[in-house]
Each structure stands twice: as structure tokens, then as C-alpha cells.
Motif scaffolding. Structure first.
Motif, short mmCIF file in Angstrom:
data_model
loop_
_atom_site.label_atom_id
_atom_site.label_comp_id
_atom_site.label_asym_id
_atom_site.label_seq_id
_atom_site.Cartn_x
_atom_site.Cartn_y
_atom_site.Cartn_z
N LYS A 72 0.84 -1.19 0.00
CA LYS A 72 0.00 0.00 0.00
C LYS A 72 0.88 1.25 0.00
N LEU A 73 0.42 2.27 -0.72
CA LEU A 73 1.14 3.54 -0.74
C LEU A 73 0.65 4.44 0.40
N ASN A 74 1.37 5.52 0.63
CA ASN A 74 1.00 6.45 1.69
C ASN A 74 -0.34 7.13 1.40
N LYS A 75 -0.99 7.55 2.45
CA LYS A 75 -2.23 8.33 2.31
C LYS A 75 -2.03 9.68 2.97
N PRO A 76 -2.46 10.76 2.31
CA PRO A 76 -2.98 10.83 0.94
C PRO A 76 -1.87 10.61 -0.10
N PHE A 77 -2.28 10.25 -1.32
CA PHE A 77 -1.32 10.01 -2.39
C PHE A 77 -1.81 10.74 -3.64
N MET A 78 -0.93 11.55 -4.19
CA MET A 78 -1.31 12.33 -5.38
C MET A 78 -0.15 12.42 -6.35
N VAL A 79 -0.43 12.12 -7.61
CA VAL A 79 0.55 12.26 -8.68
C VAL A 79 0.22 13.53 -9.46
N LEU A 80 1.21 14.38 -9.61
CA LEU A 80 1.09 15.56 -10.47
C LEU A 80 2.11 15.41 -11.58
N ALA A 81 1.64 15.20 -12.78
CA ALA A 81 2.52 14.94 -13.91
C ALA A 81 2.57 16.15 -14.83
N THR A 82 3.73 16.37 -15.45
CA THR A 82 3.86 17.44 -16.43
C THR A 82 4.25 16.85 -17.78
N GLN A 83 3.82 17.54 -18.82
CA GLN A 83 4.30 17.16 -20.15
C GLN A 83 4.26 18.38 -21.07
N ASN A 84 5.18 18.38 -22.02
CA ASN A 84 5.29 19.46 -23.01
C ASN A 84 4.51 19.04 -24.25
N PRO A 85 3.41 19.75 -24.59
CA PRO A 85 2.59 19.33 -25.73
C PRO A 85 3.17 19.68 -27.09
N VAL A 86 4.22 20.52 -27.10
CA VAL A 86 4.76 21.01 -28.37
C VAL A 86 5.80 20.06 -28.93
N GLU A 87 6.76 19.66 -28.09
CA GLU A 87 7.87 18.83 -28.56
C GLU A 87 7.46 17.37 -28.62
N SER A 88 7.66 16.74 -29.77
CA SER A 88 7.27 15.34 -29.94
C SER A 88 8.47 14.42 -30.13
N PHE A 89 9.67 14.98 -30.36
CA PHE A 89 10.86 14.17 -30.58
C PHE A 89 11.24 13.44 -29.29
N GLY A 90 11.37 12.12 -29.37
CA GLY A 90 11.78 11.33 -28.22
C GLY A 90 10.72 11.20 -27.14
N THR A 91 9.45 11.33 -27.53
CA THR A 91 8.37 11.20 -26.54
C THR A 91 7.47 10.01 -26.90
N PHE A 92 6.73 9.55 -25.89
CA PHE A 92 5.78 8.45 -26.04
C PHE A 92 4.43 8.94 -25.53
N PRO A 93 3.52 9.33 -26.43
CA PRO A 93 2.23 9.89 -26.00
C PRO A 93 1.50 8.94 -25.06
N LEU A 94 0.86 9.50 -24.05
CA LEU A 94 0.12 8.68 -23.10
C LEU A 94 -1.08 8.04 -23.78
N PRO A 95 -1.30 6.75 -23.61
CA PRO A 95 -2.48 6.10 -24.18
C PRO A 95 -3.74 6.55 -23.44
N GLU A 96 -4.89 6.33 -24.07
CA GLU A 96 -6.16 6.77 -23.47
C GLU A 96 -6.40 6.14 -22.09
N ALA A 97 -5.98 4.88 -21.92
CA ALA A 97 -6.18 4.20 -20.63
C ALA A 97 -5.47 4.93 -19.50
N GLN A 98 -4.30 5.47 -19.80
CA GLN A 98 -3.57 6.17 -18.74
C GLN A 98 -4.06 7.60 -18.58
N LEU A 99 -4.42 8.25 -19.67
CA LEU A 99 -4.99 9.60 -19.57
C LEU A 99 -6.23 9.59 -18.69
#
Length: 313
Positions: free
Chosen positions: A138-165
Motif C-alpha cells: 500500500k502507498l501512503n495516504k494521501p497520495f497524489m501524482v502531479l505529472a507534467t508534459q510538453n505538448p509542443v515537442e514530440s521528438f523522443g516522446t511516447f504519447p500517453l495512451p487513453e487508458a492512462q490519460l
């Protein structure tokens, strides 16, 4: 349910984080709503807009353990979940916790990691637990992920699939500041602005807020309004994939938290209008949309077509 504690919580957080982040009170409120709802946030914007600074200021204000993970193509799942290693002193294997064993986790540039590593976040985000070598922890409570991504640059990136979005509670964008705001930003960044942030709330208060937010009620007519908006995303010609039931639940939870921090123990249609663009924009696939702005405008357009129940009362 003490609504004064909710409104006071919002005021403290917004005031504290605003010492570092200028002119983004609305976005700070959205992060507060996601936190109270037990959700995760995807901050999608170009570099240098203050995404990381905002997250650091938020975690420091809450006085919760914070970890940052820099996502890169060579990052492995075990690098974030943890690993079993052989301890020569004890003659046994021991588990070394990864950075996910924290309360606030910043996953920087999430779309730079491989799909294998991205998917290792799914269990953590959805079930608040991780499984390593067949053992679930079990992870700690509360638990929150805050993710960042750059929508402009696509070189060397792996777009998040719908399941993860879909695992993200909200997707938001900070946007450029005004000229006056930019002057203040420059002045505040002489030195380290995070040094001015002090904890504004204790752990006991957080526990009360997180356990009480679900007491916010909703009238049947207002619930119908919420469901009608979600259903409308599934019946629009230019939308290929509409909002899932998980999205409808997320919208309801967001409205509960938003109502609470605004001093109400019941949801009104305005709460739904305010939250829907940010909770639903990443849960649809539509033709002719390009980025988060288009998706938000599409959701707002759908909201305008759905009849508000209180107009007939």
C-alpha cells in the motif's frame, strides 16, 4: 460537516502558493479540488510556465513528503516502484522503496518514459498500491501524482495512451501571464521564492477534510444534469470516444470538493459547469481538435447545449 474549515483551507493554500505563482488562483483551486477528491493532475504546457514550481509550493504548503521523478527513456518501472535487493549483513532480501512511496509525487515530463514505465504508474494511481516481485504494498495516504508534459515537442516522446490519460482526474494548462503578472514573477524570483513558503495546515486537518468531502449532497435533478452532459459527449458527431463512467464519477467528486471549498454542502449546476471542462477534456477523442484548449472549448460548447434543471423550477 464544518464548511468553514473547507473555505479556510482553500484560502490558506491559494494565499500561500500565490507567494510563488502569480495570477493562477483558478489553477491552484483546481489542484486543491483534485487533492480533496483523491485524484491526480496532468499539467500540460510548454517549458518555463511554472508547473514544477507550483507543485513544489503546493506540497510545501501541505507539509507532506514530496518526491520528484524525472522521466527519461531509460527509466525502468523498478526505478519508481522500488526493488528487492540482497542485504549481505542480514543474509536476506530487503525491499527498497521507490519514490512512489511519498504523498505528493511529481512525475516530470511523463511522456518521455517508455510505455512500460508509464504503465507502472497505473496501479499506483488507480489503486494506491504497487506490486513488486509478486508482493503488493500500500502507498501512503494521501497520495497524489502531479505529472507534467510538453505538448509542443514530440521528438523522443511516447504519447500517453487513453487508458492512462483516463487515470488522471484533471488535465489543466497554466498559460502565459499578463504583462503586469510577469513583472511580479520576475520580482518574486530574485532569490529562491520557495523559501517564503511555510506549511499552512497540519495532518489532522487534512484527514478531516479528506474524510468529510464525500458528505456533500446532490439533488436528483442536478445529478441528471451531470449525467446528461456526460451522455452528450457520447452522442456528438465529431467525438469518436465519449466520456467513460469513470469520468462521470470523477466529475461528481470534483463537484463535491468544489462545492465544499466554496462553502456549500450541496452541488449546484454552476459547480458542474465550472469543473466539467477540466475533468472531461482529456477523456474524449474528437475530430478536428488540437490540444487541450480545443478540447476544453468543445466541452464548454456541449455544456451550453444541455438544459439546466433549475431554469424550470
Amino acid at each position: 460537516m464544518d464548511l468553514q474549515r473547507f473555505t479556510s483551507f482553500k484560502e490558506k493554500i491559494v494565499s500561500n502558493v500565490s507567494k510563488v505563482i502569480v495570477g493562477k488562483d483558478k489553477e491552484i483551486e483546481l489542484i486543491i479540488v483534485s487533492f480533496l477528491s483523491g485524484g491526480h493532475v496532468l499539467l500540460e504546457d510548454i517549458p518555463g510556465m511554472g508547473k514544477t514550481m507550483m507543485i513544489k509550493a503546493f506540497s510545501k504548503t501541505l507539509n507532506l513528503p514530496f518526491k520528484r521523478i524525472q522521466f527519461t527513456p531509460d527509466l525502468l518501472p523498478s526505478d519508481i516502484t522500488g526493488i528487492n535487493f540482497y542485504n549481505q549483513k542480514t543474509g536476506d532480501f530487503q525491499f527498497r522503496e521507490g519514490p512512489l512511496f511519498s504523498n505528493i509525487v511529481l512525475t516530470d515530463e511523463i511522456n518521455r518514459a517508455t510505455p512500460r514505465t508509464q504503465s507502472s504508474l497505473l496501479e499506483a494511481m488507480e489503486e494506491k498500491q504497487i506490486t513488486a516481485d509478486g508482493v503488493t504494498r500500500k502507498l501512503n495516504k494521501p497520495f497524489m501524482v502531479l505529472a507534467t508534459q510538453n505538448p509542443v515537442e514530440s521528438f523522443g516522446t511516447f504519447p500517453l495512451p487513453e487508458a492512462q490519460l483516463d487515470r488522471f482526474f484533471m488535465r489543466i494548462k497554466l498559460g502565459y501571464p499578463t504583462k503586469e503578472e510577469e513583472k511580479l514573477i520576475i520580482k518574486k524570483n530574485i532569490g529562491n521564492p520557495l523559501d517564503n513558503i511555510e506549511p499552512a495546515i497540519d495532518f489532522g486537518e487534512l484527514n478531516y477534510l479528506l474524510s468529510s468531502v464525500s458528505e456533500v449532497s446532490i439533488h436528483d435533478d442536478v445529478m441528471d444534469y451531470l449525467v446528461n452532459i456526460v451522455d452528450a459527449t457520447r452522442n456528438k458527431d465529431n467525438i469518436v470516444l465519449g466520456v467513460s463512467p469513470r469520468g462521470a464519477i470523477a466529475l461528481f467528486k470534483a463537484c463535491q470538493a468544489y462545492a465544499a471549498i466554496n462553502g456549500r454542502d450541496y452541488i449546484i449546476p454552476e459547480d458542474i459547469k465550472a469543473m466539467a471542462p477540466y475533468v472531461l477534456n482529456h477523456r474524449i477523442i474528437a475530430r478536428g481538435t488540437n490540444g487541450i484548449e480545443d478540447s476544453i472549448e468543445l466541452i464548454k460548447g456541449i455544456i451550453e447545449t444541455v438544459e439546466v434543471p433549475l431554469e424550470n423550477m
